[in-house]
Write a protein that holds these residues in place. Structure first.
Motif, PDB file in Angstrom:
ATOM      1  N   ILE A   5       0.863  -1.174   0.000  1.00 34.42           N
ATOM      2  CA  ILE A   5       0.000   0.000   0.000  1.00 34.42           C
ATOM      3  C   ILE A   5       0.901   1.227   0.000  1.00 34.42           C
ATOM      4  N   LYS A   6       0.921   1.934  -1.102  1.00 29.12           N
ATOM      5  CA  LYS A   6       1.757   3.133  -1.228  1.00 29.12           C
ATOM      6  C   LYS A   6       0.924   4.338  -0.821  1.00 29.12           C
ATOM      7  N   GLU A   7       1.031   4.718   0.438  1.00 27.53           N
ATOM      8  CA  GLU A   7       0.248   5.827   0.957  1.00 27.53           C
ATOM      9  C   GLU A   7       0.744   7.166   0.417  1.00 27.53           C
ATOM     10  N   HIS A   8       2.018   7.203   0.047  1.00 27.67           N
ATOM     11  CA  HIS A   8       2.623   8.407  -0.520  1.00 27.67           C
ATOM     12  C   HIS A   8       3.881   7.993  -1.269  1.00 27.67           C
ATOM     13  N   PRO A   9       4.303   8.767  -2.250  1.00 22.80           N
ATOM     14  CA  PRO A   9       5.550   8.417  -2.943  1.00 22.80           C
ATOM     15  C   PRO A   9       6.723   8.555  -1.975  1.00 22.80           C
ATOM     16  N   SER A  10       7.568   7.547  -1.911  1.00 18.55           N
ATOM     17  CA  SER A  10       8.693   7.575  -0.986  1.00 18.55           C
ATOM     18  C   SER A  10       9.923   8.157  -1.664  1.00 18.55           C
ATOM     19  N   LYS A  11      10.573   9.078  -0.982  1.00 17.96           N
ATOM     20  CA  LYS A  11      11.807   9.669  -1.490  1.00 17.96           C
ATOM     21  C   LYS A  11      13.033   8.926  -0.974  1.00 17.96           C
ATOM     22  N   ILE A  12      12.823   8.048   0.018  1.00 18.90           N
ATOM     23  CA  ILE A  12      13.991   7.388   0.600  1.00 18.90           C
ATOM     24  C   ILE A  12      14.057   5.884   0.334  1.00 18.90           C
ATOM     25  N   ILE A  13      12.966   5.287  -0.196  1.00 18.62           N
ATOM     26  CA  ILE A  13      12.936   3.843  -0.448  1.00 18.62           C
ATOM     27  C   ILE A  13      12.457   3.576  -1.872  1.00 18.62           C
ATOM     28  N   TRP A  23       9.923  -9.430  -0.843  1.00 16.89           N
ATOM     29  CA  TRP A  23       9.927  -8.073  -1.404  1.00 16.89           C
ATOM     30  C   TRP A  23      11.311  -7.482  -1.167  1.00 16.89           C
ATOM     31  N   LYS A  24      11.912  -6.927  -2.215  1.00 21.56           N
ATOM     32  CA  LYS A  24      13.224  -6.285  -2.085  1.00 21.56           C
ATOM     33  C   LYS A  24      13.070  -4.785  -2.305  1.00 21.56           C
ATOM     34  N   PHE A  25      13.732  -4.029  -1.433  1.00 20.52           N
ATOM     35  CA  PHE A  25      13.721  -2.580  -1.497  1.00 20.52           C
ATOM     36  C   PHE A  25      15.153  -2.069  -1.357  1.00 20.52           C
ATOM     37  N   LYS A  26      15.354  -0.829  -1.758  1.00 16.12           N
ATOM     38  CA  LYS A  26      16.666  -0.197  -1.634  1.00 16.12           C
ATOM     39  C   LYS A  26      16.505   1.123  -0.899  1.00 16.12           C
ATOM     40  N   ASP A  55      10.850   5.868   6.991  1.00 12.26           N
ATOM     41  CA  ASP A  55       9.609   5.718   6.242  1.00 12.26           C
ATOM     42  C   ASP A  55       8.915   4.453   6.741  1.00 12.26           C
ATOM     43  N   THR A  56       7.644   4.320   6.416  1.00 10.71           N
ATOM     44  CA  THR A  56       6.874   3.144   6.800  1.00 10.71           C
ATOM     45  C   THR A  56       6.335   2.471   5.548  1.00 10.71           C
ATOM     46  N   LEU A  57       6.599   1.171   5.425  1.00 11.73           N
ATOM     47  CA  LEU A  57       6.037   0.355   4.352  1.00 11.73           C
ATOM     48  C   LEU A  57       4.818  -0.361   4.921  1.00 11.73           C
ATOM     49  N   THR A  58       3.702  -0.305   4.212  1.00 11.84           N
ATOM     50  CA  THR A  58       2.475  -0.957   4.666  1.00 11.84           C
ATOM     51  C   THR A  58       2.085  -2.038   3.663  1.00 11.84           C
ATOM     52  N   PHE A  59       1.821  -3.241   4.167  1.00 13.65           N
ATOM     53  CA  PHE A  59       1.394  -4.372   3.344  1.00 13.65           C
ATOM     54  C   PHE A  59       0.059  -4.889   3.853  1.00 13.65           C
ATOM     55  N   ILE A  93       8.574  -0.215   9.686  1.00 13.61           N
ATOM     56  CA  ILE A  93       9.286   1.058   9.798  1.00 13.61           C
ATOM     57  C   ILE A  93      10.714   0.814   9.322  1.00 13.61           C
ATOM     58  N   VAL A  94      11.143   1.625   8.374  1.00 11.32           N
ATOM     59  CA  VAL A  94      12.487   1.476   7.815  1.00 11.32           C
ATOM     60  C   VAL A  94      13.283   2.727   8.129  1.00 11.32           C
TER      61      VAL A  94
END
Length: 120
Positions: free
Chosen positions: A51-59, A84-87, A94-98, A116-117
């Protein structure tokens, strides 16, 4: 006595929450790729949705794959893991929601995970 049983059942029905919500925390370095592994069983129609609540600038999202658990040949209904792989692009938090849901079925979410990342 009958009224008491009905009252207890009514309270139980309205206080039940079938959706689980869990929180986790990851600490990673800038430009590091990290994995989030989520138990899954797509044979039930459920899979994890980011769930992308907002565009992430850090992930940044890198990839998403499913790996089935080992099982006997032709065994049906076997679960596995979604990986799931992220950079981490920039320092920050930031918070990733699934949500574990059926994509075609409204209000089918049975579990939510918030991760929370912290990028160092």
């Amino acid at each position: 006595m009958k009224k008491m049983v009905i009252l207890v059942l009514t309270i139980g029905l309205f206080s039940c929450n079938t959706q689980k919500s869990l929180k986790y925390e990851y600490k990673v370095n800038k430009n590091e790729i990290f994995e989030i592994t989520l138990k899954s069983n797509p044979t039930t129609g459920y899979k994890w949705k980011w769930i992308k609540e907002h565009p992430s600038k850090i992930i940044d999202s890198v990839s998403s794959t499913y790996i089935q658990d080992k099982a006997e040949p032709y065994m049906m209904g076997v679960g596995g893991n979604e990986i799931w792989k992220f950079k981490g692009k920039e320092k920050g938090i930031d918070t990733l929601t699934f949500e574990y849901c059926r994509s075609w079925e409204p209000n089918s979410t049975v579990e939510t995970k918030k991760i929370i990342v912290k990028i160092k």
